[in-house]
Motif scaffolding. Structure first.
Motif, PDB file in Angstrom:
ATOM      1  N   ARG A 176       8.334  -4.688  -4.355  1.00  0.00           N
ATOM      2  CA  ARG A 176       8.545  -3.601  -4.469  1.00  0.00           C
ATOM      3  C   ARG A 176      10.980  -3.312  -4.532  1.00  0.00           C
ATOM      4  O   ARG A 176      11.019  -2.696  -5.270  1.00  0.00           O
ATOM      5  N   TYR A 190       5.366   3.220  -9.018  1.00  0.00           N
ATOM      6  CA  TYR A 190       4.492   3.967  -8.728  1.00  0.00           C
ATOM      7  C   TYR A 190       2.893   2.789  -8.622  1.00  0.00           C
ATOM      8  O   TYR A 190       2.456   3.676  -7.754  1.00  0.00           O
ATOM      9  N   CYS A 197       2.485   2.863  -4.263  1.00  0.00           N
ATOM     10  CA  CYS A 197       2.737   3.785  -3.405  1.00  0.00           C
ATOM     11  C   CYS A 197       1.464   4.267  -2.864  1.00  0.00           C
ATOM     12  O   CYS A 197       0.217   3.772  -4.033  1.00  0.00           O
ATOM     13  N   LEU A 202       1.491   9.587  -2.071  1.00  0.00           N
ATOM     14  CA  LEU A 202       2.828   9.599  -2.997  1.00  0.00           C
ATOM     15  C   LEU A 202       2.925  10.088  -4.103  1.00  0.00           C
ATOM     16  O   LEU A 202       4.471  10.042  -4.582  1.00  0.00           O
ATOM     17  N   GLN A 203       2.194   9.110  -4.961  1.00  0.00           N
ATOM     18  CA  GLN A 203       1.997   8.781  -6.664  1.00  0.00           C
ATOM     19  C   GLN A 203       2.740   9.900  -7.344  1.00  0.00           C
ATOM     20  O   GLN A 203       2.198  10.947  -7.295  1.00  0.00           O
ATOM     21  N   SER A 233       9.358   1.157   6.947  1.00  0.00           N
ATOM     22  CA  SER A 233       8.174   1.492   5.708  1.00  0.00           C
ATOM     23  C   SER A 233       7.488   1.328   6.763  1.00  0.00           C
ATOM     24  O   SER A 233       6.747  -0.002   7.151  1.00  0.00           O
ATOM     25  N   ARG A 272      -0.765  -1.001  -0.442  1.00  0.00           N
ATOM     26  CA  ARG A 272       0.727   0.139  -0.381  1.00  0.00           C
ATOM     27  C   ARG A 272       1.177   0.743   0.355  1.00  0.00           C
ATOM     28  O   ARG A 272       1.265   0.825   1.585  1.00  0.00           O
ATOM     29  N   TYR A 273       2.966   1.043  -0.137  1.00  0.00           N
ATOM     30  CA  TYR A 273       3.429   2.039   0.195  1.00  0.00           C
ATOM     31  C   TYR A 273       2.980   3.181   0.482  1.00  0.00           C
ATOM     32  O   TYR A 273       2.398   3.922  -0.459  1.00  0.00           O
ATOM     33  N   ASP A 274       3.398   3.917   2.341  1.00  0.00           N
ATOM     34  CA  ASP A 274       3.417   4.682   2.177  1.00  0.00           C
ATOM     35  C   ASP A 274       3.838   6.158   2.725  1.00  0.00           C
ATOM     36  O   ASP A 274       3.762   7.284   2.672  1.00  0.00           O
ATOM     37  N   ARG A 275       4.702   5.313   3.174  1.00  0.00           N
ATOM     38  CA  ARG A 275       6.120   6.289   3.411  1.00  0.00           C
ATOM     39  C   ARG A 275       7.300   5.715   4.570  1.00  0.00           C
ATOM     40  O   ARG A 275       7.138   4.475   4.625  1.00  0.00           O
TER      41      ARG A 275
END
Length: 153
Positions: free
Chosen positions: A41, A54, A57, A61-62, A109, A119-122
């Motif tokens: 990322r 995108y 995520c 978040l998308q 993260s 996936r990236y969550d927050r």
């Protein structure tokens, strides 16, 4: 941006781009660890690859508008330092250059599995600044205080 395949990956892993982040960015492989996903990322931010950001995520978040915003962003990302990581979290510092000079973003993260993909969550932004005695993020090999802190960057 063209990447020299024989040089270290832009995520600063020490591996060549073609065996580090490139397979993820091209969709040939999926990151199997939070650290690999975070590094890829970061590389996507450097390359302004909004679609990859995108796609990696979490669904909550998308935002389709983020793709164009990332592709048009003028921030130049110049360095990454991993501070800690485990299976679901990564703490890092990302160095950048803007018209105001050099800066640093520190983030903790969080990642999750969603539809069989990591996936990236927050992210939680943490206070950070470039230490005067650390190597300058610009890559000069000098200490920050002897380089860009003096307005040379």
């Amino acid at each position: 941006m063209l990447i020299d395949m024989n040089k270290e990956c832009i995520c600063h892993s020490g591996l060549a781009f073609e065996v580090c982040c490139e397979p993820f960015l091209l969709g040939k492989e999926q990151a199997q660890s939070a650290l690999a996903l975070m590094r890829s990322r970061y590389s996507a931010y450097v390359l302004k690859n909004g679609q990859y950001l995108y796609d990696t995520c979490s669904s909550r978040l998308q935002n389709i508008e983020d793709i164009k915003a990332i592709e048009q962003d003028q921030t130049v990302w110049i360095g990454l330092k991993i501070l800690s990581y485990n299976d679901e979290e990564v703490t890092f510092m990302a160095y950048f250059k803007e018209t105001e000079g050099l800066g640093v973003m520190k983030e903790h993260s969080y990642f999750l599995m969603e539809e069989g993909r990591l996936r990236y969550d927050r992210g939680e932004l943490l206070n950070a600044q470039i230490s005067r005695n650390e190597p300058c993020p610009c890559g000069s090999g000098k200490k920050y205080k002897q380089c860009c802190a003096k307005g040379n960057g």
